[in-house]
Design a protein around this motif. Sequence first.
Motif, short mmCIF file in Angstrom:
data_model
loop_
_atom_site.label_atom_id
_atom_site.label_comp_id
_atom_site.label_asym_id
_atom_site.label_seq_id
_atom_site.Cartn_x
_atom_site.Cartn_y
_atom_site.Cartn_z
N TRP A 13 -20.43 -9.20 -40.02
CA TRP A 13 -19.43 -10.28 -40.16
C TRP A 13 -19.96 -11.59 -39.59
CZ3 TRP A 13 -14.61 -7.07 -38.29
CH2 TRP A 13 -14.03 -6.43 -39.40
N SER B 264 -19.19 0.14 -35.11
CA SER B 264 -18.39 -1.07 -34.89
C SER B 264 -19.28 -2.28 -34.64
CB SER B 264 -17.43 -0.86 -33.71
OG SER B 264 -18.10 -0.33 -32.59
N ILE C 297 -12.49 -0.59 -37.20
CA ILE C 297 -12.14 -1.97 -37.55
C ILE C 297 -11.60 -2.72 -36.33
CG2 ILE C 297 -10.60 -3.40 -38.96
CD1 ILE C 297 -10.78 -1.16 -41.09
N GLU C 298 -10.77 -2.05 -35.54
CA GLU C 298 -10.18 -2.70 -34.36
C GLU C 298 -11.27 -3.10 -33.36
OE1 GLU C 298 -7.14 -1.42 -30.75
OE2 GLU C 298 -6.78 -0.64 -32.77
N ARG C 299 -12.21 -2.18 -33.09
CA ARG C 299 -13.25 -2.52 -32.13
C ARG C 299 -14.20 -3.57 -32.70
NH1 ARG C 299 -18.45 -0.58 -29.97
NH2 ARG C 299 -18.45 -1.27 -27.79
N ALA C 300 -14.51 -3.49 -33.99
CA ALA C 300 -15.39 -4.49 -34.60
C ALA C 300 -14.78 -5.88 -34.46
CB ALA C 300 -15.63 -4.15 -36.07
N ARG C 301 -13.48 -6.00 -34.69
CA ARG C 301 -12.81 -7.29 -34.54
C ARG C 301 -12.88 -7.78 -33.10
NH1 ARG C 301 -7.40 -6.12 -38.21
NH2 ARG C 301 -8.26 -6.83 -40.22
N ALA D 129 -19.45 -5.63 -36.96
CA ALA D 129 -19.22 -6.93 -36.32
C ALA D 129 -20.39 -7.87 -36.52
CB ALA D 129 -18.95 -6.73 -34.83
N VAL E 117 -16.34 -9.10 -32.43
CA VAL E 117 -16.50 -10.42 -33.06
C VAL E 117 -15.85 -11.50 -32.19
CG1 VAL E 117 -15.77 -11.86 -35.01
CG2 VAL E 117 -16.72 -9.58 -35.42
N THR E 118 -14.64 -11.21 -31.74
CA THR E 118 -13.93 -12.18 -30.89
C THR E 118 -14.71 -12.46 -29.61
OG1 THR E 118 -11.79 -11.44 -31.75
CG2 THR E 118 -11.78 -12.61 -29.63
#
Length: 378
Positions: A128, A121, A92-96, A125, A99-100
């Motif tokens: 999303w 990830s 989740i951390e890397r996916a976010r 991403a 995305v950023t």
Amino acid sequence: MKEGVPAESSRPGGRSPARAGRIWVDLDNSPHVPLFVPIISHYRQMGVDVILTARDHSQTIELLDLAGLDGGFTVIGRHYGKGRLAKVRGLIERARALVTYIRAQNRRDKIAVAVSHGSRSMVLAAWWLKIPVFTMYDYEFTETRIFNTLSNRVCVPEAIPDEVLDQLGLRRDKRLKYPGIKEELYLRKFEPEAGFRQRLLEEHDAPQSTVVVVVRPPATTANYHAKEGEMLLDAILSRVLGEPHVFTIIVPRTRAQATEIADSIKHMPKRGIHAVLDDPVRGVDLLFAADLVISGGGTMNREAALLGLPVYSIFAGRQGALDAKMEKEGLITFVRTPEDVEKIELKKRRLTEGRDLQNALTDRVERFVIDEIDEFLD
């Protein structure tokens, strides 16, 4: 479009890709570097904008630096730990973070497809961000649900039966099956570094008559890792390090694993000529210089088999369809118990065998992958 790039250009797939869309490639692990370098280079040479991200794990970044890709890449994320909870948090951390990064590039709407070989990830991403996803994987007994559910297309080897993919929940209208194995994509263009074996032996004061054995430990941080693989590795090291005519080259997956193995070797009663590699090298050069390979992973085993080396697998997880097929064809010998270790033949091989096999490789996998990516660009 880059200036000077023609509208029509020959390539393995036989068509020229559309220039409006961009491609996002994510390299999640070190085996993905040689796999995707030819694909990335192809599209960048064709004037297609390729956004390249990579995770700092298992020498992925070092191998990318060695590849010297034009256009560069961006490092995002790392390995977040072995446990299930750590893996979920890391996903989740890397996916976010991905995305950023993509949003900051102001290029999200123009990305035609997100491409990876099993980057969870990235798949999350891209989902999303509502970017179409093209995923490859070649081991069916890892955690595949996120790929099968969130990807628009999933590309797997023909060797994996449809019945197994049905059980995994991969819809038939999503699946694509390519011939052969993914390592063919880059091995057919491999040119061995001149004098590599000789320099390797000289650096470690090993005679030219030495039998060179490459040992790749199991992926202890992978979600499919089985403890039995570590027991087999101990038995392997005890055997090969006890032979005076053998030069053992150990290729750890991480620096932590390298330190652990080096410490373990110090306590062995016999320690023949050996090296625990600290710095990354082109793995295929190392294989081409070797006489046999003993590995707990899949990619190196398949590379070695395609180069004509005797291959012994100490992978202790559930056997996938590709491994079963290659074992049946005599391309890989599985070492399943410590007693099996004594069956390994420590002898020199004829180097011409590898070149003959490599010359027989075609561009069928490269054509297949590029054609499917072009479908998204079109």
